[in-house]
Motif scaffolding. Sequence first.
Motif, PDB file in Angstrom:
ATOM      1  N   ASP A 169     105.692  23.021  33.692  1.00 30.60           N
ATOM      2  CA  ASP A 169     104.922  21.960  33.051  1.00 30.60           C
ATOM      3  C   ASP A 169     103.510  21.972  33.619  1.00 30.60           C
ATOM      4  N   ILE A 170     102.547  22.451  32.823  1.00 25.94           N
ATOM      5  CA  ILE A 170     101.163  22.458  33.274  1.00 25.94           C
ATOM      6  C   ILE A 170     100.305  21.752  32.234  1.00 25.94           C
ATOM      7  N   THR A 171      99.125  21.379  32.607  1.00 26.42           N
ATOM      8  CA  THR A 171      98.258  20.596  31.739  1.00 26.42           C
ATOM      9  C   THR A 171      97.724  21.446  30.582  1.00 26.42           C
ATOM     10  N   SER A 172      97.289  20.779  29.523  1.00 25.49           N
ATOM     11  CA  SER A 172      96.713  21.480  28.378  1.00 25.49           C
ATOM     12  C   SER A 172      95.440  22.223  28.777  1.00 25.49           C
ATOM     13  N   ASP A 173      94.692  21.655  29.721  1.00 29.22           N
ATOM     14  CA  ASP A 173      93.491  22.325  30.204  1.00 29.22           C
ATOM     15  C   ASP A 173      93.832  23.648  30.877  1.00 29.22           C
ATOM     16  N   ALA A 174      94.941  23.655  31.625  1.00 31.62           N
ATOM     17  CA  ALA A 174      95.369  24.878  32.308  1.00 31.62           C
ATOM     18  C   ALA A 174      95.804  25.934  31.291  1.00 31.62           C
ATOM     19  N   VAL A 175      96.465  25.485  30.211  1.00 32.97           N
ATOM     20  CA  VAL A 175      96.871  26.413  29.152  1.00 32.97           C
ATOM     21  C   VAL A 175      95.632  27.047  28.515  1.00 32.97           C
ATOM     22  N   GLU A 176      94.640  26.224  28.221  1.00 36.53           N
ATOM     23  CA  GLU A 176      93.403  26.739  27.632  1.00 36.53           C
ATOM     24  C   GLU A 176      92.723  27.726  28.581  1.00 36.53           C
ATOM     25  N   MET A 177      92.803  27.461  29.873  1.00 38.16           N
ATOM     26  CA  MET A 177      92.208  28.349  30.854  1.00 38.16           C
ATOM     27  C   MET A 177      92.911  29.703  30.848  1.00 38.16           C
ATOM     28  N   ILE A 178      94.239  29.685  30.725  1.00 36.19           N
ATOM     29  CA  ILE A 178      95.011  30.926  30.664  1.00 36.19           C
ATOM     30  C   ILE A 178      94.599  31.747  29.444  1.00 36.19           C
ATOM     31  N   VAL A 179      94.492  31.072  28.303  1.00 37.50           N
ATOM     32  CA  VAL A 179      94.114  31.745  27.061  1.00 37.50           C
ATOM     33  C   VAL A 179      92.701  32.311  27.174  1.00 37.50           C
ATOM     34  N   ASP A 180      91.777  31.496  27.666  1.00 38.71           N
ATOM     35  CA  ASP A 180      90.386  31.939  27.805  1.00 38.71           C
ATOM     36  C   ASP A 180      90.280  33.137  28.740  1.00 38.71           C
ATOM     37  N   ARG A 181      90.985  33.056  29.877  1.00 43.25           N
ATOM     38  CA  ARG A 181      90.914  34.136  30.855  1.00 43.25           C
ATOM     39  C   ARG A 181      91.504  35.421  30.291  1.00 43.25           C
ATOM     40  N   THR A 182      92.596  35.287  29.554  1.00 44.52           N
ATOM     41  CA  THR A 182      93.218  36.467  28.951  1.00 44.52           C
ATOM     42  C   THR A 182      92.278  37.140  27.969  1.00 44.52           C
ATOM     43  N   PHE A 183      91.644  36.351  27.111  1.00 39.35           N
ATOM     44  CA  PHE A 183      90.727  36.935  26.133  1.00 39.35           C
ATOM     45  C   PHE A 183      89.479  37.505  26.799  1.00 39.35           C
ATOM     46  N   ASP A 184      89.012  36.854  27.863  1.00 41.96           N
ATOM     47  CA  ASP A 184      87.857  37.383  28.579  1.00 41.96           C
ATOM     48  C   ASP A 184      88.134  38.784  29.116  1.00 41.96           C
ATOM     49  N   GLN A 185      89.387  38.995  29.559  1.00 44.47           N
ATOM     50  CA  GLN A 185      89.751  40.283  30.155  1.00 44.47           C
ATOM     51  C   GLN A 185      90.224  41.306  29.122  1.00 44.47           C
ATOM     52  N   ALA A 186      90.948  40.830  28.094  1.00 44.30           N
ATOM     53  CA  ALA A 186      91.601  41.764  27.166  1.00 44.30           C
ATOM     54  C   ALA A 186      90.752  42.119  25.952  1.00 44.30           C
ATOM     55  N   ASP A 187      89.943  41.178  25.474  1.00 41.08           N
ATOM     56  CA  ASP A 187      89.168  41.403  24.254  1.00 41.08           C
ATOM     57  C   ASP A 187      87.915  42.215  24.556  1.00 41.08           C
ATOM     58  N   ALA A 188      88.136  43.510  24.839  1.00 40.17           N
ATOM     59  CA  ALA A 188      87.029  44.386  25.248  1.00 40.17           C
ATOM     60  C   ALA A 188      85.984  44.548  24.153  1.00 40.17           C
ATOM     61  N   LYS A 189      86.417  44.484  22.892  1.00 33.48           N
ATOM     62  CA  LYS A 189      85.491  44.665  21.774  1.00 33.48           C
ATOM     63  C   LYS A 189      84.737  43.382  21.440  1.00 33.48           C
TER      64      LYS A 189
END
Length: 241
Positions: A169-189
Amino acid sequence: MGCLQTKHASRSPHLLDTKEAVALAAETSCEKVEPPDFVNIATGTPSSPIVTVTVSEVEALHDLFRKISNSIVKDNLIHKEEFHLALFRNKKKQNLFVDRVFDLFDQRRNGVIEFAEFVRSLSVFHPDAPEEQKAAFAFKLYDLRQTGFIERHELKEMVLALLDESDLDITSDAVEMIVDRTFDQADAKGDGRIDQEEWTEFTKDNPHVLKNMTLPYLKDITMVFPSFVIHSEVSEADMAG
């Protein structure tokens, strides 16, 4: 998920033919296996290609399959309710992660999982399965709309599902942070979506992303016969990267 796709003759729901067990084991190899090599596979001689799931493991999986496939509907086919029950001990609990795994196991898209589908798909979760196979399977899990890309909203849905499946159980802000961090690293294009190539590179740099794609007990399934549970072993630290 095996590299070879062959059809097998119908069998008794209670018995597994030795030839079928050998053939299914061979299907989890990414190298072509000719019929004369089947003996080498069964005996584990060095001349045979590396097989992710062994013949003895296939036979053990058949016993496990029979147990799951007859837990609710006694027809030797795994229905979605039985799949949920096997994973959660609660057939009423719905989870997007489990639904997606079921859909990918159900290769014939007929609403049930047959034994050959069970072995082929479960082989991806074997500790010896190549990381490339695990990454490809995980990509399909996250590609909810089957567009060939992981969109931001799809990633968020799956993160929430994995957290729910792991009872985190984590906060919605933490979920958004996970998503943002993933895209920052994975979305090379930088096009706002993740393709297969970008995902593969991302998983190489972040192997914890594939942690839920390995079931250690499959390595010793002939010695240990635990309940069939695909709990992701994802911790909050892993999710935060």
